[in-house]
Design an enzyme around this catalytic site. Structure first.
Site, short mmCIF file in Angstrom:
data_model
loop_
_atom_site.label_atom_id
_atom_site.label_comp_id
_atom_site.label_asym_id
_atom_site.label_seq_id
_atom_site.Cartn_x
_atom_site.Cartn_y
_atom_site.Cartn_z
N ASP A 31 0.85 -1.18 0.00
CA ASP A 31 0.00 0.00 0.00
C ASP A 31 0.89 1.24 0.00
O ASP A 31 2.00 1.22 0.56
CB ASP A 31 -0.92 0.01 1.23
CG ASP A 31 -2.11 0.94 1.04
OD1 ASP A 31 -3.19 0.44 0.65
OD2 ASP A 31 -1.97 2.16 1.28
N THR A 83 -11.15 2.45 -8.27
CA THR A 83 -11.39 2.94 -9.63
C THR A 83 -12.56 3.93 -9.56
O THR A 83 -13.71 3.57 -9.85
CB THR A 83 -11.73 1.78 -10.59
OG1 THR A 83 -12.72 0.93 -9.97
CG2 THR A 83 -10.50 0.97 -10.92
N THR A 120 -12.63 -3.06 -9.99
CA THR A 120 -13.74 -3.00 -10.95
C THR A 120 -13.37 -2.07 -12.10
O THR A 120 -12.99 -0.91 -11.88
CB THR A 120 -15.01 -2.50 -10.25
OG1 THR A 120 -15.29 -3.35 -9.14
CG2 THR A 120 -16.18 -2.51 -11.21
N ARG A 153 -17.05 -9.88 -5.35
CA ARG A 153 -18.52 -9.89 -5.31
C ARG A 153 -18.94 -10.13 -3.87
O ARG A 153 -19.49 -11.17 -3.54
CB ARG A 153 -19.06 -10.98 -6.22
CG ARG A 153 -18.51 -10.94 -7.62
CD ARG A 153 -18.68 -12.28 -8.33
NE ARG A 153 -19.97 -12.41 -8.99
CZ ARG A 153 -20.47 -13.56 -9.41
NH1 ARG A 153 -19.81 -14.68 -9.19
NH2 ARG A 153 -21.64 -13.61 -10.01
N LYS A 205 -19.66 -8.28 -13.76
CA LYS A 205 -19.60 -7.61 -12.46
C LYS A 205 -20.35 -6.28 -12.51
O LYS A 205 -21.11 -5.94 -11.59
CB LYS A 205 -18.13 -7.37 -12.07
CG LYS A 205 -17.91 -6.36 -10.94
CD LYS A 205 -18.57 -6.81 -9.64
CE LYS A 205 -18.52 -5.71 -8.57
NZ LYS A 205 -17.20 -5.41 -8.08
N ASN A 209 -24.17 -5.07 -10.30
CA ASN A 209 -24.43 -3.86 -9.51
C ASN A 209 -25.40 -2.92 -10.22
O ASN A 209 -26.19 -2.22 -9.57
CB ASN A 209 -23.12 -3.15 -9.19
CG ASN A 209 -22.32 -3.92 -8.16
OD1 ASN A 209 -22.87 -4.54 -7.27
ND2 ASN A 209 -21.01 -3.88 -8.29
N HIS A 243 -45.55 -11.79 -4.66
CA HIS A 243 -45.64 -12.46 -5.96
C HIS A 243 -44.35 -13.27 -6.15
O HIS A 243 -43.25 -12.77 -5.88
CB HIS A 243 -45.79 -11.42 -7.07
CG HIS A 243 -46.09 -12.01 -8.42
ND1 HIS A 243 -45.15 -12.71 -9.14
CD2 HIS A 243 -47.23 -11.99 -9.18
CE1 HIS A 243 -45.68 -13.11 -10.28
NE2 HIS A 243 -46.95 -12.68 -10.34
N CYS A 259 -19.47 0.57 -5.27
CA CYS A 259 -19.92 -0.32 -6.33
C CYS A 259 -21.18 0.20 -7.01
O CYS A 259 -21.15 0.63 -8.15
CB CYS A 259 -20.16 -1.72 -5.77
SG CYS A 259 -18.65 -2.57 -5.27
N LYS A 316 -24.09 2.33 4.34
CA LYS A 316 -24.95 1.24 4.74
C LYS A 316 -24.70 0.91 6.21
O LYS A 316 -23.74 1.39 6.80
CB LYS A 316 -24.77 0.00 3.85
CG LYS A 316 -23.47 -0.73 4.05
CD LYS A 316 -23.33 -1.88 3.07
CE LYS A 316 -24.39 -2.94 3.21
NZ LYS A 316 -24.23 -3.78 4.42
N LYS A 397 -34.50 4.84 6.26
CA LYS A 397 -34.04 3.46 6.10
C LYS A 397 -34.99 2.44 6.74
O LYS A 397 -34.69 1.23 6.76
CB LYS A 397 -32.65 3.31 6.72
CG LYS A 397 -31.59 4.19 6.06
CD LYS A 397 -31.31 3.81 4.62
CE LYS A 397 -30.57 2.52 4.50
NZ LYS A 397 -30.19 2.23 3.10
#
Length: 425
Positions: A31, A83, A120, A153, A205, A209, A243, A259, A316, A397
């Site tokens: 890194d 990215t 990605t 993923r 991929k 998303n 349904h 993503c 999230k 939420k």
């Protein structure tokens, strides 16, 4: 035992490196941040993800993992760097970090090595962009160097588990490249290893998303329809999903993360004339923070409110990741377009502008605005509400369990009721 080198030690790169190290491979994680490298070598994790700290301690003790700021020779090189979108018409992919990562390993490549791109990337990138970089050093991809795109993923909060158990797409530039990739990931992945071409893997991929982004856009657009027609759309979604062939996602304040909020643009930029639906879905989801701010201002005007307490900045629940978070955009818009006093509380995120104490954040507030579904927000107590001047809560939420609460509660299902709020004040 082979030697692997992972370039990039973020939310995907670090768990991937540690997973290979646990399988017995010699792994060097690289890194550009000397601070992150130093912390990792001391057993200190710089991100919040269940199990990562414990796994780091295990592989450090086993001697199968170490961190470094510089690449070195290895058998396998895995690129796992960000990215982001560029600031252009179609928000296309910014290759600078991928380019830097690939350039950093080129001097160390030897015949027989495998280079894997986990970042990605847009369709055709592996073949049209990365392969020429490697072959400029005199190698032939598919013969001297095996080049693979293997997209991650995984779900934040379950990354280590899903890295091991999820199916993986192994996209090789050639069949032999794909077979090499399968051999490598087979060291720890329990899910199916699906062989494909590199471009097929890239687009697959992105579409995974993009599908979710479009589905969320339907739910978010439905919120606006419900607001206009005064219909509870959460009930509508619940019934529609009974349904057997319908699964509408849950609405929210927007779409975040590195993503869902980013990947659809890579498809758009690759084929702008053929992606009208994808572009429309992105516009709907990008506009949701503006809609939430409009409804917040409407409610605050109706109750003559002066202070808002925002609960949650992460994109999230139960993670510390604020990348592309719609909560950040809601906060920005409120600050730029209103004069409300605003306090922000998030028990998972560590940045300067947050109020560390929940009681302090709620003190003299008129409205709680929930923007992230952290578990801590499910059961806000009556004692918590006692710090407020007025007890109003707008839950974007649908996380707060409000059935026995004294708070005036609004969700995205009954958000149209805000229009009548001043009649009951």
């Amino acid at each position: 035992m082979s030697k692997l080198m992972t370039i990039g030690l973020g939310y995907i790169g670090l768990p991937t490196a540690l997973s290979f190290a646990k399988s017995g491979e010699e792994v060097v994680g690289v890194d550009i941040s000397s601070k992150i490298v130093s912390q990792l070598n001391q057993g200190i994790v710089h991100l919040e993800e269940p199990g990562v700290a414990e796994l780091l301690a295990e592989v450090l003790a086993d001697g199968t993992f170490r961190a470094s700021t510089t690449p070195e020779q290895a058998d396998v090189f895995i690129i796992s760097v960000p990215t982001p979108n560029q600031n252009d018409k179609y928000h296309s992919c910014d290759f600078q970090y991928v380019d830097q990562a690939v350039q950093s390993i080129l001097p160390f490549l030897q015949k027989g090595n495998t280079v894997i791109i986990e970042s990605t990337i847009p369709p055709k990138t592996t073949v049209n962009h990365i392969q020429p970089m490697i072959e400029s050093y005199g190698f032939v991809v598919g013969e001297d160097i095996y080049l693979v795109h293997c997209p991650e993923r995984v779900l934040p909060g379950k990354i280590l588990l899903e890295l091991r158990r999820n199916n993986r797409i192994i996209g090789g530039v050639t069949k032999r490249c794909a077979e090499k990739g399968k051999e490598i990931y087979g060291k720890f992945v329990e899910g199916e290893l699906i062989l494909a071409g590199a471009s097929e893997a890239e687009l697959s991929k992105l579409m995974e998303n993009t599908y979710r982004d479009i589905n969320i856009a339907i739910a978010n657009e439905l919120v606006k329809v419900g607001d206009d027609l005064e219909i509870d759309v959460l009930k509508v979604i619940e019934m529609a999903n009974k349904h057997p062939r319908v699964h509408i996602h849950q609405p929210g304040p927007g779409v975040g993360g590195h993503c869902l909020a980013v990947d659809p643009y890579f498809v758009v930029a690759a084929s702008p004339e053929n992606t009208e639906l994808i572009q429309t879905a992105r516009a709907i989801n990008r506009n949701m923070p503006t809609f939430i701010v409009q409804k917040t201002k409407q409610l605050m005007d109706n109750i003559c409110g002066k202070k808002i307490t925002i609960f949650g900045l992460a994109y999230k629940g139960n993670i510390d990741d604020i990348r592309e978070s719609p909560a950040i955009e809601v906060l920005r818009l409120l600050k730029e377009t209103t004069n409300y006093e605003i306090s922000v509380y998030d028990p998972h995120v560590q940045i300067d502008q947050l109020t560390q104490n929940k009681s302090d954040a709620l003190r003299n507030s008129d409205l709680v605005l929930i923007l992230t579904d952290h578990a801590e927000f499910k059961q806000i107590t009556e004692a918590d509400f006692s710090h407020m001047k007025q007890r109003y809560l707008l839950d974007t939420k649908q996380v707060y369990e409000h059935s026995n609460s004294s708070v005036h509660y609004y969700s995205l299902g009954d958000i149209s009721a805000i229009k009548q709020e001043k009649l009951s004040v």
